[in-house]
Scaffold this motif. Structure first.
Motif, mmCIF file in Angstrom:
data_model
loop_
_atom_site.group_PDB
_atom_site.id
_atom_site.type_symbol
_atom_site.label_atom_id
_atom_site.label_comp_id
_atom_site.label_asym_id
_atom_site.label_seq_id
_atom_site.Cartn_x
_atom_site.Cartn_y
_atom_site.Cartn_z
ATOM 1 N N GLU A 244 -6.954 9.263 13.439
ATOM 2 C CA GLU A 244 -8.394 8.842 12.412
ATOM 3 C C GLU A 244 -7.169 8.823 11.193
ATOM 4 O OE1 GLU A 244 -8.604 13.230 11.928
ATOM 5 O OE2 GLU A 244 -7.537 11.545 13.089
ATOM 6 N N LEU A 245 -6.309 8.765 10.741
ATOM 7 C CA LEU A 245 -5.975 8.278 9.322
ATOM 8 C C LEU A 245 -4.675 7.313 10.240
ATOM 9 C CD1 LEU A 245 -5.401 12.279 7.777
ATOM 10 C CD2 LEU A 245 -7.277 10.229 7.743
ATOM 11 N N TRP A 246 -4.062 7.143 11.137
ATOM 12 C CA TRP A 246 -3.506 6.181 11.160
ATOM 13 C C TRP A 246 -3.576 4.964 9.916
ATOM 14 C CZ3 TRP A 246 -1.846 6.864 17.727
ATOM 15 C CH2 TRP A 246 -1.573 7.937 17.410
ATOM 16 N N GLY A 247 -4.455 4.388 9.948
ATOM 17 C CA GLY A 247 -4.850 3.275 9.673
ATOM 18 C C GLY A 247 -4.106 2.988 7.900
ATOM 19 N N TRP A 248 -4.087 4.385 7.360
ATOM 20 C CA TRP A 248 -3.735 4.605 5.669
ATOM 21 C C TRP A 248 -1.970 4.498 6.579
ATOM 22 C CZ3 TRP A 248 -6.333 4.581 2.165
ATOM 23 C CH2 TRP A 248 -7.555 3.992 1.906
ATOM 24 N N ARG A 249 -0.906 4.754 6.778
ATOM 25 C CA ARG A 249 0.381 3.891 7.282
ATOM 26 C C ARG A 249 0.886 2.809 6.502
ATOM 27 N NH1 ARG A 249 1.469 5.713 13.335
ATOM 28 N NH2 ARG A 249 -0.146 4.007 13.117
ATOM 29 N N PRO A 250 0.749 1.946 6.302
ATOM 30 C CA PRO A 250 0.955 1.287 5.832
ATOM 31 C C PRO A 250 0.915 1.449 4.241
ATOM 32 C CG PRO A 250 -0.114 -0.036 7.087
ATOM 33 C CD PRO A 250 -0.383 1.477 7.349
ATOM 34 N N TYR A 251 -0.068 1.635 3.367
ATOM 35 C CA TYR A 251 -0.750 2.117 2.589
ATOM 36 C C TYR A 251 0.283 3.577 1.989
ATOM 37 C CZ TYR A 251 -2.647 4.465 -1.602
ATOM 38 O OH TYR A 251 -2.685 4.575 -3.202
ATOM 39 N N HIS A 253 3.383 3.750 3.293
ATOM 40 C CA HIS A 253 4.496 3.272 3.859
ATOM 41 C C HIS A 253 5.322 3.184 1.989
ATOM 42 C CE1 HIS A 253 7.325 0.374 4.610
ATOM 43 N NE2 HIS A 253 7.670 1.620 4.712
ATOM 44 N N ARG A 254 4.064 1.814 1.361
ATOM 45 C CA ARG A 254 4.425 1.221 0.173
ATOM 46 C C ARG A 254 3.949 2.086 -0.668
ATOM 47 N NH1 ARG A 254 3.773 -3.560 -2.542
ATOM 48 N NH2 ARG A 254 4.457 -4.628 -0.369
ATOM 49 N N LYS A 255 3.290 3.246 -0.758
ATOM 50 C CA LYS A 255 3.302 4.082 -1.662
ATOM 51 C C LYS A 255 4.537 4.808 -1.848
ATOM 52 C CE LYS A 255 0.736 5.575 -5.410
ATOM 53 N NZ LYS A 255 -0.337 4.829 -6.124
ATOM 54 N N MET A 256 5.153 5.143 -1.152
ATOM 55 C CA MET A 256 6.180 6.391 -1.524
ATOM 56 C C MET A 256 7.271 4.973 -1.938
ATOM 57 S SD MET A 256 9.228 6.293 0.793
ATOM 58 C CE MET A 256 9.537 5.256 1.788
ATOM 59 N N GLY A 257 7.448 3.780 -1.111
ATOM 60 C CA GLY A 257 8.544 3.180 -2.013
ATOM 61 C C GLY A 257 8.185 2.722 -3.249
ATOM 62 N N GLU A 258 7.515 2.815 -3.823
ATOM 63 C CA GLU A 258 7.028 2.718 -5.515
ATOM 64 C C GLU A 258 7.397 3.891 -6.235
ATOM 65 O OE1 GLU A 258 3.808 -0.991 -4.682
ATOM 66 O OE2 GLU A 258 2.835 0.972 -5.077
ATOM 67 N N HIS A 259 6.580 5.183 -5.524
ATOM 68 C CA HIS A 259 6.833 5.856 -6.182
ATOM 69 C C HIS A 259 8.371 6.406 -6.241
ATOM 70 C CE1 HIS A 259 5.049 10.521 -7.079
ATOM 71 N NE2 HIS A 259 5.767 10.228 -8.190
ATOM 72 N N CYS A 260 9.447 5.862 -5.044
ATOM 73 C CA CYS A 260 10.788 6.313 -5.507
ATOM 74 C C CYS A 260 11.183 5.548 -6.295
ATOM 75 C CB CYS A 260 11.470 6.172 -4.258
ATOM 76 S SG CYS A 260 10.403 8.129 -2.856
ATOM 77 N N LEU A 261 10.977 4.233 -5.698
ATOM 78 C CA LEU A 261 11.906 3.915 -7.248
ATOM 79 C C LEU A 261 11.154 3.267 -8.401
ATOM 80 C CD1 LEU A 261 11.184 0.804 -4.869
ATOM 81 C CD2 LEU A 261 13.541 1.621 -5.305
ATOM 82 N N ASP A 262 10.362 4.373 -8.941
ATOM 83 C CA ASP A 262 9.821 4.230 -10.321
ATOM 84 C C ASP A 262 10.611 5.564 -10.361
ATOM 85 O OD1 ASP A 262 7.940 3.546 -12.426
ATOM 86 O OD2 ASP A 262 7.593 6.500 -12.097
ATOM 87 N N VAL A 263 10.410 6.594 -10.198
ATOM 88 C CA VAL A 263 11.178 7.543 -10.244
ATOM 89 C C VAL A 263 13.183 7.331 -10.877
ATOM 90 C CG1 VAL A 263 13.084 9.420 -9.885
ATOM 91 C CG2 VAL A 263 9.955 9.728 -8.943
ATOM 92 N N LEU A 264 13.979 6.432 -9.777
ATOM 93 C CA LEU A 264 15.375 5.912 -9.678
ATOM 94 C C LEU A 264 14.818 4.775 -11.012
ATOM 95 C CD1 LEU A 264 17.365 5.360 -8.327
ATOM 96 C CD2 LEU A 264 16.518 3.470 -7.096
ATOM 97 N N ALA A 265 13.904 4.618 -11.424
ATOM 98 C CA ALA A 265 13.665 3.207 -12.746
ATOM 99 C C ALA A 265 14.366 4.040 -13.884
ATOM 100 C CB ALA A 265 12.690 2.084 -12.383
ATOM 101 N N LYS A 266 13.634 5.199 -14.352
ATOM 102 C CA LYS A 266 13.467 6.365 -15.257
ATOM 103 C C LYS A 266 15.014 6.331 -15.485
ATOM 104 C CE LYS A 266 8.364 7.197 -15.754
ATOM 105 N NZ LYS A 266 8.225 6.229 -14.582
ATOM 106 N N PRO A 267 15.695 5.790 -16.543
ATOM 107 C CA PRO A 267 16.790 6.538 -16.374
ATOM 108 C C PRO A 267 16.975 8.473 -17.532
ATOM 109 C CG PRO A 267 15.765 5.504 -18.710
ATOM 110 C CD PRO A 267 15.050 5.275 -17.668
ATOM 111 N N ASP A 268 15.915 9.148 -17.615
ATOM 112 C CA ASP A 268 15.793 10.437 -18.033
ATOM 113 C C ASP A 268 15.505 10.721 -16.608
ATOM 114 O OD1 ASP A 268 13.533 9.568 -17.722
ATOM 115 O OD2 ASP A 268 12.768 10.985 -19.289
#
Length: 744
Positions: A244-251, A253-268
């Protein structure tokens, strides 16, 4: 069984722990247990917890034999919880006063949802406070419960554990627990929110989220940030097990990418040598969990490429932003030169003797004294052309269609202000506005002064924080006339603004409507604006207006002096409590500290956003204020006023006051909430002594308010007719004669 189990893990926070615990134990709602978990803290946390447990039976302390980290410490507390609802409070954060009562009331109202999300404010080490920038998500959620699918905006909020309460049986039945790691909130909040069948929102600041000077654990430079990948793997595994939660997988997927890139973008966050590895692990995870129908665009598209490509992309983006910034600076300089030239061109043209430029409250619209003068000029001098200066297009869109206006800084504004003969404002015009010879600047002020202003602030460093007094006086040098409603104001303005202007005893134009507004009395308050009808206030109700001012001894200006829900309840049947905050507090945390939620529930009426204060004043039967200058305006209605002066010494020490309002009050003075409640319970707020105090106050401070102030300004200053003396407020014993003009 208590209503709440508050779980507080503690590790190396001895400097903040007492404040955290006190914020819980002093709550007005006491049906809770506090489970404090000493995560083998090497400092004095354990001893502090034992001290609190010894004196309060609601406190239970768990001393862990070894340090297990935040997530597992929460699990340890969770195992001992017996409350209906769980609240996980970080040990350096604090609950706001009345938070648990507000949460309990909202849970009852929504019939015990699985999850309730509440608002928070960030509190900074230097004293600042900022409300959650996405607070409107809670407001727009509405009064009913929902699911994440029905209201996906709930996922836009900060996905942390501490801005929610959770029904314990829901958590137990779903088997939720915290994993170890840095990012332990991620595999808790996403599964919980996506699984909840009933979510409620509370538009109230219930928690102060401390922003420590050296940041939190997630701001440290460490390889531990690689933990984010493991935590999102747990989220994806959870969703994979529930069709019943499979419809959230695209969301996700993108959220994970954004969150990880946000960590990578912070120099500290990551050591430089580990950044390439972090990117590659993120990209591999991004590819592994990409759904067939996932849309990959924007910044996350970089995860489908290489580390080198990502770095080139980032460098190009930075170069592009720098190029845009330089271009904007060039364009801005060119535009400034063009505007200056345009203004200079029109400054050589003759002044337009029929042109009057108006502004109020820093270009916020057709308001206050300038609005009253404008309306009267249109009535008795239609040949005069009135143009309003407004701050932006949004403000302009709210103006009536027949109001001519210009936006500040525009070429049209420069042309109008270069040609106008008359300028009417209740605050200083910007320093960029040059006063031409022959132009007339009329300063209306914003009410009778009680607190120090102008040059008198020079020995009040707290009150003048961020205020350039010499610059303020240079701008006041442009005044030709200063409008006053009483001799007290006249003397104060001439002392606080030692400039060359003429004091004009006209009265306050905005108070004309109050003087002419109609008889007082409950249910018949002369409410010409239909305020009571708009807010559904029952006929016959006694309407109590509470209008507090800001405090200069607290950064941000807001201090809760009254429990609004308690005051509304103590007023009893047949009363409606209306609250109007100081304009400077309208968009800050003050609204979120309970006022917005109480207004939604119909306990109080929030009139803070009403653009015309007179509509509110006319609709009310009694004013309760502390030190707001609204009391001087309200006195024109000859209706009871109660002063709540519980912090008068602190207020005067920080800001300074021209009048001891507790010695010369407009009505009874309460020095505590108990005294305030008694005044209303006993009916003393409207007794004969109150009327006598009000009469003396009106004689002193409503001296020139006779209902014709705006007409007096138009005829005397805009049309050049002889000054007509203001009619006195007819109070027995008051002298009738007075001068009409004095020079500063």
């Amino acid at each position: 069984m208590p209503r709440f189990s508050l779980i507080v893990p503690c590790f190396k926070v001895q400097g903040f722990l007492r404040e955290c615990l006190d914020s819980v134990l002093t709550q007005s709602f006491g049906d809770f247990e506090l489970i404090a978990v000493d995560d083998r803290s090497p400092d004095g946390c354990g001893a502090i917890l034992d001290e609190y447990a010894a004196r309060d039976p609601r406190v239970q302390v768990l001393h862990l034999p070894e340090n297990v980290g935040l997530g597992r410490a929460r699990n340890a507390g969770l195992a001992h919880a017996t409350g209906d609802y769980l609240l996980f409070l970080d040990s350096d954060d604090t609950l706001t006063p009345g938070a648990l009562r507000a949460v309990a009331d909202r849970l009852a109202e929504t019939l015990d949802p699985d999850v309730l999300v509440f608002d928070y404010a960030r509190t900074y080490w230097w004293g600042g406070t900022r409300r959650n920038v996405l607070a409107e998500v809670l407001t727009e959620a509405g009064p009913d419960t929902f699911t994440a699918e029905e209201y996906p905006r709930v996922l836009d909020l900060l996905m942390v554990v501490w801005n929610k309460v959770y029904r314990r049986e829901f958590v137990r039945s779903e088997g939720f627990s915290f994993p170890p790691g840095y990012y332990e909130d991620t595999p808790w909040t996403f599964p919980v929110v996506l699984s909840a069948r009933r979510i409620a929102a509370l538009d109230r600041i219930c928690l102060n989220y401390r922003q420590r000077r050296q940041g939190n654990i997630l701001s440290t430079t460490s390889r531990k940030h690689f933990d984010i990948h493991d935590q999102y793997e747990r989220v994806f595994a959870f969703v994979a097990q529930r069709e019943e939660l499979w419809g959230w997988r695209p969301y996700l997927h993108r959220k994970m990418g954004e969150h990880c890139l946000d960590v990578l973008a912070k120099p500290d966050r990551l050591p430089p040598a580990d950044r390439a590895e972090f990117f590659r692990r993120t990209a591999a995870m991004f590819r592994a969990h990409k759904p067939e129908d996932a849309l990959v665009d924007g910044e996350v598209g970089a995860l489908e490429g290489s580390w080198t490509g990502y770095r080139i992309r980032r460098q190009a983006a930075r170069a592009g932003r720098e190029a845009v910034r330089r271009a904007e600076l060039v364009r801005g300089a060119a535009a400034a030169r063009a505007r200056s030239g345009w203004a200079s061109l029109h400054a050589h043209r003759p002044l337009d003797a029929q042109l009057v430029v108006y502004s109020a409250s820093s270009h916020r619209g057709v308001l206050g004294d300038p609005a009253a003068v404008y309306a009267k000029a249109r009535e008795i001098a239609p040949r005069l052309r009135g143009v309003w200066v407004v701050r932006d297009a949004e403000t302009a869109a709210r103006l009536p269609p027949d109001v001519e206006h210009v936006i500040v800084g525009s070429r049209r504004c420069l042309e109008v202000t270069a040609r106008a003969k008359f300028f009417v404002n209740d605050v200083n015009w910007p320093g960029t506005l040059a006063k031409r010879p022959g132009s007339v600047h009329i300063h209306t002020h914003q009410g009778t002064p009680l607190k120090y202003l102008g040059a008198d602030l020079l020995d009040k460093p707290g009150a003048r924080l961020g205020l350039d007094v010499p610059q303020m006086l240079r701008r006041a040098d442009r005044w030709d006339y200063s409008l006053v409603a009483n001799r007290h104001a006249e003397l104060v303005w001439e002392r606080a603004y030692p400039c060359h202007f003429t004091s004009l005893r006209t009265g306050s134009p905005r108070n004309d409507v109050l003087v002419n507004g109609g008889p007082s009395g409950a249910g018949d308050s002369g409410d010409s604006g239909g305020f009571r009808e708009r807010y559904g206030i029952p006929a016959g109700h006694t309407v109590v207006l509470y209008a507090p001012t800001r405090r200069d001894y607290r950064r941000g200006g807001h201090v809760d002096r009254i429990d609004l829900a308690r005051f509304a309840a103590d007023l009893g049947e047949g009363h409606t409590l209306v609250v109007r905050l100081h304009p400077s507090l309208a968009n800050g945390p003050a609204r979120g500290m309970g006022l917005g939620e109480l207004a939604r529930r119909g306990i109080v009426v929030d009139a803070t956003d009403e653009p015309h204060p007179a509509d509110v004043l006319l609709a009310t039967d009694v004013l309760v204020t502390d030190y707001s200058s609204v009391m001087f305006d309200y006195a024109n209605l000859d209706r009871p006023i109660v002063v709540h002066a519980d912090d008068w010494p602190a207020y005067t020490a920080s800001r300074g006051a021209y009048v001891d309002i507790t010695a010369e009050p407009p009505g009874h003075v309460a020095h505590s909430y108990r005294e305030l409640a008694w005044l209303f319970a006993s009916g003393s707020w409207r007794d004969e002594e109150s009327a006598q105090l009000r009469a003396g106050f009106r004689a002193r401070y409503c001296e020139f308010d006779d209902g014709r102030a705006a007409e007096r300004v138009v005829r005397t200053l805009l049309l050049g007719e002889p000054m007509q003396e203001a009619s006195a407020v007819r109070i027995p014993g008051q002298a009738a004669g007075r001068d009409t003009l004095t020079s500063a």
